[in-house]
Every structure is written in C-alpha cells, then in structure tokens.
Design an enzyme around this catalytic site. Structure first.
Site, PDB file in Angstrom:
ATOM      1  N   GLY A 315     -28.955 -73.234   5.499  1.00 43.44           N
ATOM      2  CA  GLY A 315     -30.176 -72.728   5.721  1.00 43.44           C
ATOM      3  C   GLY A 315     -30.521 -71.639   4.625  1.00 43.44           C
ATOM      4  O   GLY A 315     -29.812 -71.803   3.544  1.00 43.44           O
ATOM      5  N   SER A 316     -31.041 -70.555   4.948  1.00 39.86           N
ATOM      6  CA  SER A 316     -31.665 -69.585   3.962  1.00 39.86           C
ATOM      7  C   SER A 316     -30.551 -68.606   3.455  1.00 39.86           C
ATOM      8  O   SER A 316     -30.937 -67.882   2.563  1.00 39.86           O
ATOM      9  CB  SER A 316     -32.853 -68.759   4.461  1.00 39.86           C
ATOM     10  OG  SER A 316     -34.133 -69.509   4.555  1.00 39.86           O
ATOM     11  N   THR A 317     -29.412 -68.714   3.825  1.00 38.82           N
ATOM     12  CA  THR A 317     -28.280 -67.718   3.118  1.00 38.82           C
ATOM     13  C   THR A 317     -28.264 -68.419   1.979  1.00 38.82           C
ATOM     14  O   THR A 317     -27.524 -67.489   0.922  1.00 38.82           O
ATOM     15  CB  THR A 317     -27.170 -67.872   4.057  1.00 38.82           C
ATOM     16  OG1 THR A 317     -26.845 -69.052   4.481  1.00 38.82           O
ATOM     17  CG2 THR A 317     -27.387 -67.017   5.319  1.00 38.82           C
ATOM     18  N   MET A 318     -28.471 -69.826   1.594  1.00 34.75           N
ATOM     19  CA  MET A 318     -28.302 -70.149   0.382  1.00 34.75           C
ATOM     20  C   MET A 318     -29.147 -69.769  -0.664  1.00 34.75           C
ATOM     21  O   MET A 318     -28.822 -69.841  -1.914  1.00 34.75           O
ATOM     22  CB  MET A 318     -28.055 -71.764   0.227  1.00 34.75           C
ATOM     23  CG  MET A 318     -27.023 -72.248   1.066  1.00 34.75           C
ATOM     24  SD  MET A 318     -25.525 -71.957  -0.040  1.00 34.75           S
ATOM     25  CE  MET A 318     -25.629 -72.928  -1.324  1.00 34.75           C
ATOM     26  N   LYS A 319     -30.287 -68.992  -0.274  1.00 39.67           N
ATOM     27  CA  LYS A 319     -31.170 -68.495  -1.276  1.00 39.67           C
ATOM     28  C   LYS A 319     -30.660 -67.305  -2.120  1.00 39.67           C
ATOM     29  O   LYS A 319     -30.938 -67.151  -3.211  1.00 39.67           O
ATOM     30  CB  LYS A 319     -32.387 -67.995  -0.751  1.00 39.67           C
ATOM     31  CG  LYS A 319     -33.161 -69.006   0.026  1.00 39.67           C
ATOM     32  CD  LYS A 319     -34.440 -68.399   0.920  1.00 39.67           C
ATOM     33  CE  LYS A 319     -35.373 -69.854   1.578  1.00 39.67           C
ATOM     34  NZ  LYS A 319     -36.178 -69.017   2.711  1.00 39.67           N
TER      35      LYS A 319
END
Length: 721
Positions: A315-319
């Site tokens: 999810g958005s932790t990869m941003k």
C-alpha cells in the site's frame, strides 16, 4: 676286530619325523596365534574385534549442552535446563538388603498420591504400578519435569519412585519474541542418542552452532557389565554449543509485545506485527507478531514467520520510495501541481483502468508535496504519467532499495517478494504499493536509507556469538552498508515530506493520529487492498485491508525505525496509531532519546566526583532530575550516568557519597537500565525477574545490605512516569 653296531632304522625314521613334525607344528601354532591376534575373523554374527570390545569395554556418548540464546542485555531467552522423568521400581528384589522399601509397596496408595502431579488417571496409574516388571516409566505427564516439580514429588517420600535426569530446552519468557527465537524438537540418531534440533527462528538458522559436538567415554567393564574400578578409561569431552546474543532488547521487546497484543485484542484482526530497529545500524531491537506461540508448548498455528515469510502488497508506504526515486531523478518539483481525484490508463486493447484517490474525489488541483501528505494515489501515479520517472527507472529504484530480493536476514525460508511490472497500469499501481509484494524486513532495510543519508544498511538480529568453553567471541556483528541509493538533498527532501504526513491537523495530512507534541515522528501511512488468489480479485469488504505505518523517530535525527502492519481488523478504526504511539513514548524514555522538541527539558551531566553532595543535589533537583543520593557523605565518589550524558526532565541520576552504609533505596518505577546501574554503583548483587520497569524489590527500603545479600527485582510492562 670290533663287531659293527647295528643301526635301528625304525628309530632313525622316528627321530627324523620328530625333527620335521615338531618344528612344523610349532610354526603352525605360531601362525595360528598371529592370525588370532591380527586377523578380524568372524565369531558368530560379529567380528573378533567387536566381540572383544563389546565384552571388555564400554563406550558412552557424551552429549553436548546446547548453547543459550540471550538478548542484548544478557537475559536468557532460551537455554538447556535439567529435566526429570519419573520411573517406578516394581520388583521386590530392588529392596533386598535394604532397611527401607526400595520398590512400590502399595500401588493404589502410590497412584493416588502421585497422579495429581503427573496429570494421570489414578486407575490407569494403579494398573501400571501393579505390572509384573522390574521397573516402568510413567505417562507423558511424568516427563520433562522441572527441578521444582521433581522436588515436590520427591517430598512425597513414595517408596520405589525415582527419577531419570536429562535436559530440556526451556524458554523463560514463554511466547516472548517466539518467531525470532524458534523452538527445538527431540530427534533420535541411529545410536539411540537424543538430540535437540532447531525449528524456526534462531534455533533453526544457527542449529549447528548451538548444538556443538559430542564426546565419548571408553572404559573397561567386567563380565557382569560393570565398570572395573581403577580400570583404563579414556574421555573425550563434548564441545558444548556456542551462546548467541541477539540485538533484541527485552525491554523494548516488551513494549512492542504489549502494543501488538492490545492492537489485536481491540481490532480482532487476522494478524498484526511490529518491528523496531536501530536506525543507525539496522539492528533489530524488537519484533512482535500475533498470532504467536509459546515455544515451551509448541502451540503455533502457523509455521510462517511474518517478518520474512509473508509477502503482501504494502500500500501507500511505498510512496516513500516512488517519491524518493522521483526526487533522485532530478526532475521532481514538489511545487508543481496535478489534478487529484482520478487518473486513467489505457491498455493495448483500448480498455481503460481508472485509479482513484482514497477519498474518490480528491482535493482538486494540488501540489505533489501536498499530494504526498494527503497520500494521493493519483499524485504517485502522475509521477509516471508526466514522465518525471519511467517504469524502468521505478523498477530499478525499487530493486536498488532491496525490494524483490532476499535481504539474507538470519532466518530460514525468507521470501523475496515481487516488483516486476510489465504494463503501464501495473507500474502506476506500484507507485502506491499495489501490484507488487514485499516483506516487512525489506521495508526496514529500505527505510535505513532515510536515517543514514542515502545509505542502505543490512538489517541484522545477532550481535555476537560466544564460545562457551573459552568465552571468546567468535563472531561480532558490524554495520554493513549495502549500497548508497540517494543523495543528501534527496534524503532531506523525503524527510520533509515524511514530516508533513504526521501533523496535528487531519485536514492537512493523513498521519494526524500519530502526532505527539513532545515526540516528533515522521512516517507514512498505508492502506493496501488484499488480493484474493482464489477469486483473482481484490477483497471488497469495508475492513478488507492491510493497514500499516512506516516511521522514523525523532524527525531531526532518527534513532529508531518502526514498522507495523495489521490485517483485516473488525472495522475501519485506526488501531495502528495507538500501538505506535505507545512504543515510541516508552522506547524514547527507555533509550533517553532527546529531541529538538523537548530540548527545553534536557540537561547535560557534569563530572561530580569530588564535588560537595549538597551543592550537586541542589543543582540536579532544580533541573527536574530524579536523584538518588547513596549515603550521607559530604563528597561524591562516583556517579551514574557518566559525565556528558544528555538527560531529559525526570531522568534518573545516582550519586555515591563517601559515607555509604549500603542502605537499600526505593527502586520501584525505574527502568531495567537505571535500576541495574544503580545496584552496580552500590556494589550489590542482584537478580532480575521479568522485563520493563521495577514493580517490586525483595529487600525493603532502608535495609542495610550485607556482603552476601542479593536483591531480586521484579519488573513488568509499562512506563510508570
């Protein structure tokens, strides 16, 4: 003329034959003796060498003691301890020539007394004790008993009841860091020797080092099989297994275990995990997962260690890493804008896929920097759409950060995850953590770049290995830089973005639940859909997500990295944030981390040795220091902590005066570190039960301690200040 002597032909023949036959017979005899001495001929089903050996000598295998596993403070997490199995002598011959009975005289009474201690039915036990046998071993409940259990049974004074001593693997803290430590099972080799073999965790990965190697004892025995007194004996001692010290700090582990436990209890989630790492070294300070298991009971529900063995879409932790890649490219301008809400990608067949922001409508035209703070999927995907980075560059960045490959972390069955994306839509999805899979340990590894000026560190969990015989350190961990993946300017920018996520206004960021005024933390939230491999689609329930947070504390100079994930809680409440806050606060206080936000409470300790007690006492108390004055002397002869230590408000300081009568102070409420250091300053022996903070002490306040006194401190979870 003399008469000729008549020759006896028969006698000559006889002498001649004797002359030939006797030497030949002697030669044959010598040859036979030599053959018997040298040749390894058959005797029945065995050879003569084996026959003599088995008849006259005995060889016993000496099994090594398995090495212990200890935490960073030297607390034992796994060790071999004495264990006992109950046996019963039934034959009356056992009591011959004895003034007291040495066999079971009354099976019924013995069974009734013994049954509660070995969890066995009285009737079944009575029947077993009534058998026509010399001795019997009792049921499963009679095996692997502790010293205390053995002593309890022994105190019953039951005739004919005895014990066989052995060893068992014991884990003093139960399910504490269980996947990290692992467990052992007993395996019998071809000679009937029982070995402990590691399963999962450190027990498995370092099985050979922990096991050691066996020795043996060879001695002469008589015809009855007993050892001959003063007979020849040769002993080759076993080489005991080495001790392994982990980077795990049991106090930080306790904070983490309790946070995860509460998070799971409140959320009723499928699973949850939390990892705390040293941001400057990559050392794992704590790791907890739920469900877990007690290695003493081996009650696991899964043999997969989530830290290394679970792969999932993050999810958005990869941003964090898609933005880092874009910034490092030199083409990122955080002030540039994009239209939030949704973005379309067209496939080769003409079909369109629409990517939406998490709130479906977006926030209108916003900057890329603000898009990061609000966790805009469209903003991340636009990094590709506007050619700030290409999908090839994104793939290369993710690979450089350590995703898609094993970290070589010291646990078996590590998974590599997958970052391969072929189509534009897959690459766009990857920018916000979909269509790729990672492991938690990969996330920790990648985050080390942020706290080390762009350098990726290899995470590790073993600090050193010590030879138990020589006490020499055979291995000591060092910080390992894997690669440099970003410039200082890129890291400074990504820190700025991560700091913007954790603010005190939910209208301006997605991480407001993690905000704490005196504990500045930066990080990124994540909410990932869960892919159902059976249906080939994503789950669509309201809470069918993996909620996560990747953070670093403190923001000005990160000392710890924290990553936590929670799968499928009962509702959409943020159960992750309270767990993170608890661990950050407790760990910060325990490690005495001073931040820019609380510098007004910090104090740098001077060298107080030879200074006047009253003067120093007044100075420290005026700076809100929790002071322990040991003794009534006018001058100070020692202190804790040492000169130059930077302290926060309410930190603990102890000063030892030149008139100290070893009066016991009140240590309740102190951390493990503070309490043990004060006792060392006092020159007092101590033992510790539990982890966390002191809740009880075995010797009362004001008691004058003798040379042989040992203070036992009982510790439990939670920070009491």
């Amino acid at each position: 003329m003399k008469k000729a002597k008549k020759i006896n032909i028969n006698k000559v023949k006889s002498n001649f034959l004797m002359f030939i036959f006797v030497p030949a017979l002697f030669i044959i005899f010598v040859i036979r003796v030599l053959y018997l001495c040298i040749a390894d001929y058959q005797v029945g089903d065995s050879t003569i060498t084996a026959f003599i050996k088995n008849r006259n000598t005995e060889e016993e295998v000496i099994l090594p003691t398995r090495g212990s596993i200890l935490d960073a403070n030297g607390n034992i997490l796994a060790e071999d301890v004495a264990s006992y199995s109950v046996i019963a002598y039934l034959s009356e011959s056992r009591s011959e020539n004895s003034d007291t009975p040495q066999h079971v005289v009354d099976p019924s009474a013995t069974a009734k007394a013994l049954a509660p201690y070995i969890d066995m039915d009285v009737e079944i036990l009575t029947n077993l004790l009534s058998k026509d046998a010399y001795q019997v071993e009792l049921g499963p409940g009679s095996r692997n008993l502790s010293q205390i259990q053995m002593e309890e049974i022994k105190s019953l004074n039951l005739p004919g009841i005895d014990f066989i001593e052995g060893t068992k693997r014991y884990y003093p803290s139960g399910n504490f860091a269980s996947y990290t430590i692992g467990y052992t099972v007993n395996q019998e080799d071809e000679d009937g020797n029982v070995w402990k073999v590691g399963q999962l965790g450190i027990e498995e990965y370092y099985n050979d080092i922990l096991t050691g190697s066996s020795g043996y004892r060879t001695y002469e025995k008589d015809r009855y099989g007993y050892k001959i007194a003063n007979g020849r004996e040769y002993v080759e001692e076993a080489d005991d297994g080495d001790d392994i010290y982990l980077t795990i700090d049991s106090n930080i582990e306790l904070f983490t275990e309790n946070a995860v436990k509460k998070m799971i209890e409140d959320s009723e989630a499928e699973w949850g995990l939390m990892i705390v790492a040293d941001a400057k070294t990559g050392a794992i300070l704590a790791y907890s997962t739920s469900p877990n298991f007690n290695p003493n009971d081996k009650d696991m529900t899964s043999y997969i260690d989530p830290m290394t063995g679970y792969t999932y879409e993050p999810g958005s932790t990869m941003k964090i890493f898609s933005y880092m890649c874009a910034i490092e490219s030199g083409k990122y301008n955080g002030s540039e804008t994009f239209e939030s809400g949704d973005i379309s990608y067209e496939a080769n067949d003409g079909s369109k896929t629409v990517i939406h922001d998490w709130n479906k409508t977006g926030w209108g035209t916003i900057t890329y920097d603000y898009g990061f703070a609000m966790s805009s999927n469209v903003g991340a995907a636009s990094l590709l759409k506007t050619n700030i980075i290409t999908k090839q560059e994104l793939n290369a960045c993710y690979s450089n950060y350590g995703f898609g490959e094993k970290t070589d972390f010291t646990l078996e069955r590590e998974m590599s995850g997958s970052i391969n994306f072929k189509y534009d839509i897959d690459a766009a999805s990857a920018t916000f953590g979909q269509a790729i899979t990672i492991t938690p340990i990969q996330m920790i590894k990648a985050l080390t770049a942020i706290s080390n000026d762009g350098k990726i560190l290899k995470p590790y969990i073993v600090s050193k290995i010590v030879d138990t015989d020589s006490l020499e350190t055979t291995y000591e961990a060092t910080v390992e830089v894997v690669d440099t993946v970003a410039s200082s300017s890129t890291i400074n920018k990504i820190k700025e973005l991560l700091t913007s996520v954790v603010c005190n206004d939910s209208e301006k960021c997605t991480g407001s639940a993690y905000y704490m005024e005196d504990y500045p933390i930066m990080g990124k939230t994540g909410t990932a859909q869960i892919y159902d491999s059976e249906t080939g689609t994503y789950m669509v329930g309201d809470s069918d997500y993996i909620y996560s947070f990747a953070g670093l504390y403190p923001t000005d100079d990160p000392q710890i990295i924290i990553y936590t994930a929670l799968k499928r809680p009962k509702d959409t409440t943020n159960y992750v944030a309270p767990a993170v806050r608890d661990v950050v606060v407790n760990t910060s206080k325990y490690l005495n981390i001073v931040t820019d936000d609380n510098t007004y409470t910090s104090y740098t300790l001077d060298n107080y040795i030879n200074e006047y007690t009253d003067t120093v006492k007044s100075e420290l108390e005026n700076n809100n220091i929790n002071l322990y004055v040991l003794g009534t002397g006018e001058k100070i002869i020692n202190q804790y902590p040492s000169e130059g230590s930077i302290l926060q408000k309410d930190s603990t300081v102890a000063i030892l005066t030149d008139n100290y009568d070893k009066s016991m102070p009140d240590l309740t409420g102190l951390s493990y570190k503070d309490a043990t250091n004060i006792l060392k300053l006092m020159g007092v022996k101590y033992s510790i039960t539990g982890n966390g903070y002191v809740t009880n002490q075995s010797i009362g306040v004001g008691t004058i301690l003798g040379e042989d006194d040992t203070v036992t401190l009982t510790l439990s979870d939670g920070y009491n200040n």
